[in-house]
Design a protein around this motif. Structure first.
Motif, PDB file in Angstrom:
ATOM      1  N   UNK A  63       0.843  -1.209   0.000  1.00  0.00           N
ATOM      2  CA  UNK A  63       0.000   0.000   0.000  1.00  0.00           C
ATOM      3  C   UNK A  63       0.867   1.243   0.000  1.00  0.00           C
ATOM      4  N   UNK A  64       0.343   2.322  -0.551  1.00  0.00           N
ATOM      5  CA  UNK A  64       1.107   3.557  -0.650  1.00  0.00           C
ATOM      6  C   UNK A  64       1.050   4.350   0.656  1.00  0.00           C
ATOM      7  N   UNK A  65       2.114   5.049   0.930  1.00  0.00           N
ATOM      8  CA  UNK A  65       2.179   5.918   2.105  1.00  0.00           C
ATOM      9  C   UNK A  65       1.513   7.252   1.780  1.00  0.00           C
TER      10      UNK A  65
ATOM     11  N   UNK B 272       2.886  10.126   1.752  1.00  0.00           N
ATOM     12  CA  UNK B 272       3.768  10.896   0.888  1.00  0.00           C
ATOM     13  C   UNK B 272       3.610  10.477  -0.574  1.00  0.00           C
ATOM     14  N   UNK B 273       3.523   9.169  -0.820  1.00  0.00           N
ATOM     15  CA  UNK B 273       3.374   8.670  -2.191  1.00  0.00           C
ATOM     16  C   UNK B 273       2.024   9.065  -2.782  1.00  0.00           C
ATOM     17  N   UNK B 274       0.987   9.033  -1.971  1.00  0.00           N
ATOM     18  CA  UNK B 274      -0.340   9.418  -2.453  1.00  0.00           C
ATOM     19  C   UNK B 274      -0.375  10.911  -2.788  1.00  0.00           C
ATOM     20  N   UNK B 275       0.311  11.714  -1.997  1.00  0.00           N
ATOM     21  CA  UNK B 275       0.384  13.147  -2.297  1.00  0.00           C
ATOM     22  C   UNK B 275       1.072  13.370  -3.647  1.00  0.00           C
ATOM     23  N   UNK B 276       2.097  12.582  -3.943  1.00  0.00           N
ATOM     24  CA  UNK B 276       2.798  12.710  -5.220  1.00  0.00           C
ATOM     25  C   UNK B 276       1.899  12.283  -6.384  1.00  0.00           C
ATOM     26  N   UNK B 277       1.131  11.215  -6.188  1.00  0.00           N
ATOM     27  CA  UNK B 277       0.192  10.777  -7.226  1.00  0.00           C
ATOM     28  C   UNK B 277      -0.886  11.836  -7.433  1.00  0.00           C
ATOM     29  N   UNK B 278      -1.317  12.467  -6.350  1.00  0.00           N
ATOM     30  CA  UNK B 278      -2.318  13.534  -6.457  1.00  0.00           C
ATOM     31  C   UNK B 278      -1.787  14.673  -7.331  1.00  0.00           C
ATOM     32  N   UNK B 279      -0.524  15.038  -7.139  1.00  0.00           N
ATOM     33  CA  UNK B 279       0.095  16.081  -7.963  1.00  0.00           C
ATOM     34  C   UNK B 279       0.151  15.649  -9.425  1.00  0.00           C
ATOM     35  N   UNK B 280       0.470  14.372  -9.648  1.00  0.00           N
ATOM     36  CA  UNK B 280       0.519  13.832 -11.016  1.00  0.00           C
ATOM     37  C   UNK B 280      -0.848  13.952 -11.688  1.00  0.00           C
ATOM     38  N   UNK B 281      -1.896  13.547 -10.981  1.00  0.00           N
ATOM     39  CA  UNK B 281      -3.255  13.629 -11.527  1.00  0.00           C
ATOM     40  C   UNK B 281      -3.688  15.082 -11.727  1.00  0.00           C
ATOM     41  N   UNK B 282      -3.326  15.937 -10.788  1.00  0.00           N
ATOM     42  CA  UNK B 282      -3.673  17.353 -10.915  1.00  0.00           C
ATOM     43  C   UNK B 282      -3.059  17.945 -12.177  1.00  0.00           C
ATOM     44  N   UNK B 283      -1.793  17.637 -12.430  1.00  0.00           N
ATOM     45  CA  UNK B 283      -1.119  18.144 -13.625  1.00  0.00           C
ATOM     46  C   UNK B 283      -1.732  17.550 -14.897  1.00  0.00           C
ATOM     47  N   UNK B 284      -2.160  16.291 -14.821  1.00  0.00           N
ATOM     48  CA  UNK B 284      -2.808  15.652 -15.972  1.00  0.00           C
ATOM     49  C   UNK B 284      -4.106  16.363 -16.329  1.00  0.00           C
TER      50      UNK B 284
END
Length: 243
Positions: A78-80, A82-94
């Motif tokens: 499972x993601x921590x 911190x990792x989920x926050x990074x994925x959120x940024x990735x999706x936001x930029x997408x």
């Protein structure tokens, strides 16, 4: 009617939109950042797949974050937070990228903007005093058959390096004569393995040590002696010179 209103001629899948976003920006990404993006993309593609990007709303994004917090087929870890926050940024930029081309994607709002990542546990650091530090080191000396635990305690306590920097230290980075540690790279773990990159805040393609945030840390006498023991022990285990 929808095509006339939105001027979107066809369905665009999440996988296709993500691939087009990546192709548009990847030339500005460093190798290590690209590996991080690819690792995140693999998880996002598995969850959203060929869904029409116009059908994904904020609640879908929040459900995806919940999905990331539990072991899943193909993703046992499972993601921590911190990792989920990074994925959120990735999706936001997408979604930001898709909003720029409404005729193609039909996206008029960034659904990631209001998405909540769930409960984030906040931890307070416990700062050890000198007596507690000495107790930990003495306990490791008295109770461990090798120096692994002692190194695990001694390195962060005595060098002051970040976790990733500690994992990236190699024997060639240690100058026992000048008592210095060359902080050249940090080693980070991602879902697809691990990668080496420059220290935090540095540019992987930087032309100078300053741009790459590479620096030197002190190598105290006590730590130098400890690392000498570890190197000798590794030589016994490997039956060769340690490099």
């Amino acid at each position: 009617k929808e095509r006339k209103v939105t001027e979107v001629a066809e369905k665009v899948t999440f996988i296709r939109a993500l691939a087009e976003y990546t192709a548009h920006y990847k030339e500005n990404w460093s190798d290590s950042y690209m590996m991080q993006k690819q690792s995140q993309a693999k998880r996002m593609q598995t969850y959203f797949g060929n869904r029409d990007v116009k059908s994904i709303d904020t609640l879908d994004i929040e459900e995806f974050f919940k999905w990331c917090r539990s072991p899943q087929p193909g993703f046992p870890q499972p993601l921590s937070n911190n990792s989920i926050q990074k994925i959120r940024t990735h999706l936001y930029d997408l979604w930001k990228y898709k909003k720029k081309n409404q005729k193609k994607y039909g996206i008029r709002e960034n659904v990631v903007l209001d998405a909540e990542v769930g409960d984030i546990k906040k931890f307070e650091a416990t700062i050890l005093n000198a007596e507690q530090v000495n107790y930990m080191i003495q306990y490791a000396i008295n109770n461990e058959k090798d120096y692994s635990t002692l190194a695990l305690i001694g390195l962060p306590l005595l060098s002051g390096l970040r976790r990733g920097e500690l994992c990236g230290v190699k024997w060639k980075n240690l100058d026992f004569e000048k008592r210095l540690i060359d902080v050249e790279y940090q080693r980070c773990q991602i879902s697809t393995g691990s990668l080496e990159k420059v220290p935090k805040g540095g540019k992987d393609d930087g032309n100078s040590r300053e741009e790459r945030k590479q620096r030197y840390a002190a190598l105290p006498d006590s730590l130098a002696i400890l690392l000498g023991y570890i190197k000798d022990q590794q030589a016994v285990y490997l039956r060769r010179e340690v490099t």
